[in-house]
Write a protein that holds these residues in place. Structure first.
Motif, mmCIF file in Angstrom:
data_model
loop_
_atom_site.group_PDB
_atom_site.id
_atom_site.type_symbol
_atom_site.label_atom_id
_atom_site.label_comp_id
_atom_site.label_asym_id
_atom_site.label_seq_id
_atom_site.Cartn_x
_atom_site.Cartn_y
_atom_site.Cartn_z
ATOM 1 N N LYS A 97 23.352 52.329 67.056
ATOM 2 C CA LYS A 97 22.822 51.082 66.528
ATOM 3 C C LYS A 97 23.972 50.222 66.002
ATOM 4 O O LYS A 97 24.678 50.623 65.077
ATOM 5 C CB LYS A 97 21.811 51.366 65.422
ATOM 6 N N ILE A 98 24.150 49.044 66.599
ATOM 7 C CA ILE A 98 25.207 48.114 66.193
ATOM 8 C C ILE A 98 24.548 46.817 65.766
ATOM 9 O O ILE A 98 23.900 46.144 66.573
ATOM 10 C CB ILE A 98 26.203 47.862 67.337
ATOM 11 N N PHE A 99 24.700 46.455 64.492
ATOM 12 C CA PHE A 99 24.070 45.246 63.950
ATOM 13 C C PHE A 99 22.579 45.208 64.319
ATOM 14 O O PHE A 99 22.068 44.210 64.810
ATOM 15 C CB PHE A 99 24.770 43.992 64.469
ATOM 16 N N ASN A 100 21.892 46.329 64.118
ATOM 17 C CA ASN A 100 20.446 46.469 64.330
ATOM 18 C C ASN A 100 20.034 46.543 65.796
ATOM 19 O O ASN A 100 18.842 46.666 66.081
ATOM 20 C CB ASN A 100 19.667 45.320 63.663
ATOM 21 N N HIS A 101 20.977 46.471 66.736
ATOM 22 C CA HIS A 101 20.628 46.535 68.156
ATOM 23 C C HIS A 101 21.141 47.838 68.745
ATOM 24 O O HIS A 101 22.275 48.246 68.492
ATOM 25 C CB HIS A 101 21.238 45.344 68.899
ATOM 26 N N TYR A 102 20.285 48.503 69.546
ATOM 27 C CA TYR A 102 20.655 49.792 70.119
ATOM 28 C C TYR A 102 21.454 49.610 71.413
ATOM 29 O O TYR A 102 21.042 48.875 72.309
ATOM 30 C CB TYR A 102 19.394 50.613 70.432
ATOM 31 N N HIS B 77 16.939 40.936 65.073
ATOM 32 C CA HIS B 77 17.803 39.831 65.497
ATOM 33 C C HIS B 77 19.053 39.722 64.631
ATOM 34 O O HIS B 77 19.030 39.926 63.418
ATOM 35 C CB HIS B 77 17.022 38.517 65.510
ATOM 36 N N SER B 78 20.149 39.416 65.302
ATOM 37 C CA SER B 78 21.449 39.250 64.656
ATOM 38 C C SER B 78 22.301 38.391 65.572
ATOM 39 O O SER B 78 21.940 38.130 66.733
ATOM 40 C CB SER B 78 22.129 40.607 64.433
ATOM 41 N N LEU B 79 23.448 37.946 65.082
ATOM 42 C CA LEU B 79 24.358 37.161 65.923
ATOM 43 C C LEU B 79 24.812 37.984 67.120
ATOM 44 O O LEU B 79 24.934 37.462 68.238
ATOM 45 C CB LEU B 79 25.562 36.699 65.094
#
Length: 458
Positions: A3-8, A435-437
């Motif tokens: 998980k990187i900045f909430n994205h897998y 969602h994140s940048l």
């Protein structure tokens, strides 16, 4: 999955990315050291090599070389590799010719191109030739009912590197919907079975968890032995990038992580929207001028099409697109979904829809704040009212601004039915939750690939 900045992201994908980045940097720096450059030049050229590597990453990501699941033939992958190498030539020229830091610029450029070529050969090898037995991930599904069957099907379809070792039945499951050949013997405990089969992960896929259905002590023992244990909702979130409506409840959404709408995130997203929309307007302005001319020449009527849509927190706004349908498309006044082979679409409209040029005027909606570059697709009030009544959690997607592109748009084909809307909502919920940048940038890269390959056009 990592998980990187909430994205897998899959661990293997990250390994491939870092390998490719390092290979190009090593190729350039080896020549730098061989030529005996001074320390100042070495530091500067290291930055140039890193810039080249990032450019290569963008090109290869756009062309789909880091997708774990694909249906390309070997020749198609070779063609993409040739296109990637062709695009790398001007990038290398810009870095080493317009920013000269060494007298050996031509040699360094050649070294970079050799690094690119090696990377692409390795990409093709990984996609088509790497033994499937390497780095397998072994999964045990706890359950034998409909959810367990769905999990097994998803794992087999979504990741060729996963081995489903079998299904372990819960004590209270009355029926089985998986093959009898895949059901594991219950003569041994769940812990012993998992350790004996060298399981990496257990997915708990039960319809009913109460009444002693879950052996909590055994699941804890498995976790203490290094086996990852996840529920079915988390499984679909990390495996497919979606939050399935049939696997979640309000409690999971409320008490789980994500769904954060902080002021910092809002400010960063707005600055990113303004910058990216302004750049894209400048780059695509000639295309928009040609499109305006073609729309005028083909059929009478306005160039732009304005339509009321539902935006952030249910606020209404007018979306702007290039007109791609006849002016009498809804002469009876009843809203209709756009179909795949819609006879209301003009010839020019068919082309600009296929390559998504009709969406470009929405960039001005981004500048004035009605839309974002990335977010759920804005829908018409008529359809939103219908879908909110028929699909649970549909209104959650309105907690962020609608986008020119989005996670659902790059992950699912263009849909025009209730079932399609429900399927796309599952991806929209994932975006709203995570969602994140970083995820916005990932989606923009994937959007370029979707446009180039004309996927999901309508």
């Amino acid at each position: 999955m990592i998980k990187i900045f909430n994205h897998y992201l899959h661990r293997r994908t990250l390994q491939q990315i870092f390998f490719d980045l390092g290979l190009v940097i090593i190729a350039v720096m080896a020549v730098v050291i061989w030529k005996g450059e001074d320390l100042t030049a070495v530091v500067s050229l290291l930055g140039h090599a890193s810039l080249l590597s990032l450019g290569m990453l963008v090109i290869n990501s756009t062309l789909g070389f880091y997708q774990r699941i694909h249906n390309r033939s070997l020749n198609q992958s070779r063609a993409r590799a040739a296109l990637s190498l062709l695009l790398a030539v001007p990038l290398t020229y810009v870095v080493f010719s317009l920013f000269p830091q060494s007298a050996n610029g031509e040699t360094l450029a050649m070294a970079a191109m050799v690094g690119f070529a090696i990377v692409l050969l390795h990409r093709v090898y990984v996609v088509h030739s790497m033994p499937q037995s390497m780095m397998r991930h072994r999964v045990l599904v706890f359950g034998t009912g409909p959810r367990a069957a769905l999990v097994g099907k998803t794992l087999k379809n979504e990741d060729p590197h996963v081995d489903v070792v079998g299904y372990y039945a819960s004590p209270n499951e009355a029926e089985s919907e998986v093959s009898a050949w895949g059901i594991l013997s219950k003569h041994k405990s769940l812990t012993d079975t998992a350790l004996e089969l060298e399981v990496d992960e257990i997915v708990v896929a039960l319809v009913e968890r109460r009444g002693g259905s879950m052996p909590l002590r055994e699941l804890l023992d498995c976790k203490l032995h290094g086996v990852r244990v996840v529920d079915v909702a988390t499984h679909f979130e990390k495996t497919k990038g979606q939050i399935r409506l049939d696997s979640v409840n309000a409690g999971w959404l409320i008490f789980g992580d994500g769904f954060s709408q902080g002021g910092l995130r809002t400010a960063v997203k707005r600055l990113f929207d303004i910058a990216s929309a302004a750049v894209l307007i400048v780059l695509t302005f000639p295309i928009m001028l040609v499109t305006m001319l073609l729309v005028v020449l083909e059929s009478p009527g306005p160039i732009f099409y304005r339509q009321e849509r539902v935006g952030f927190n249910g606020r209404l706004f007018n979306v702007i697109k290039f007109r791609s349908m006849r002016t009498d498309a809804e002469k009876d006044g009843t809203p209709r979904w756009a179909a795949a082979q819609d006879d209301r679409i003009t010839k020019v409209g068919k082309f600009i829809r296929k390559v998504r040029i009709d969406e470009l005027p929405q960039l001005f909606c981004v500048l004035n704040g009605d839309m974002s570059m990335v977010g759920p697709r804005p829908e018409r009030p008529y359809f939103v009212d219908q879908l909110t009544r028929q699909i649970p959690y549909y209104a959650v997607r309105q907690s962020v601004k609608p986008g020119v592109t989005g996670w659902a748009q790059v992950r699912y084909h263009y849909g025009s039915t209730l079932e399609d809307s429900a399927e796309k909502l599952q991806y929209d919920l994932y975006y709203v939750k995570n969602h994140s940048l970083f995820l916005d940038i990932v989606i923009l890269f994937e959007t370029v690939g979707v446009v180039l390959m004309a996927k999901g056009s309508r």
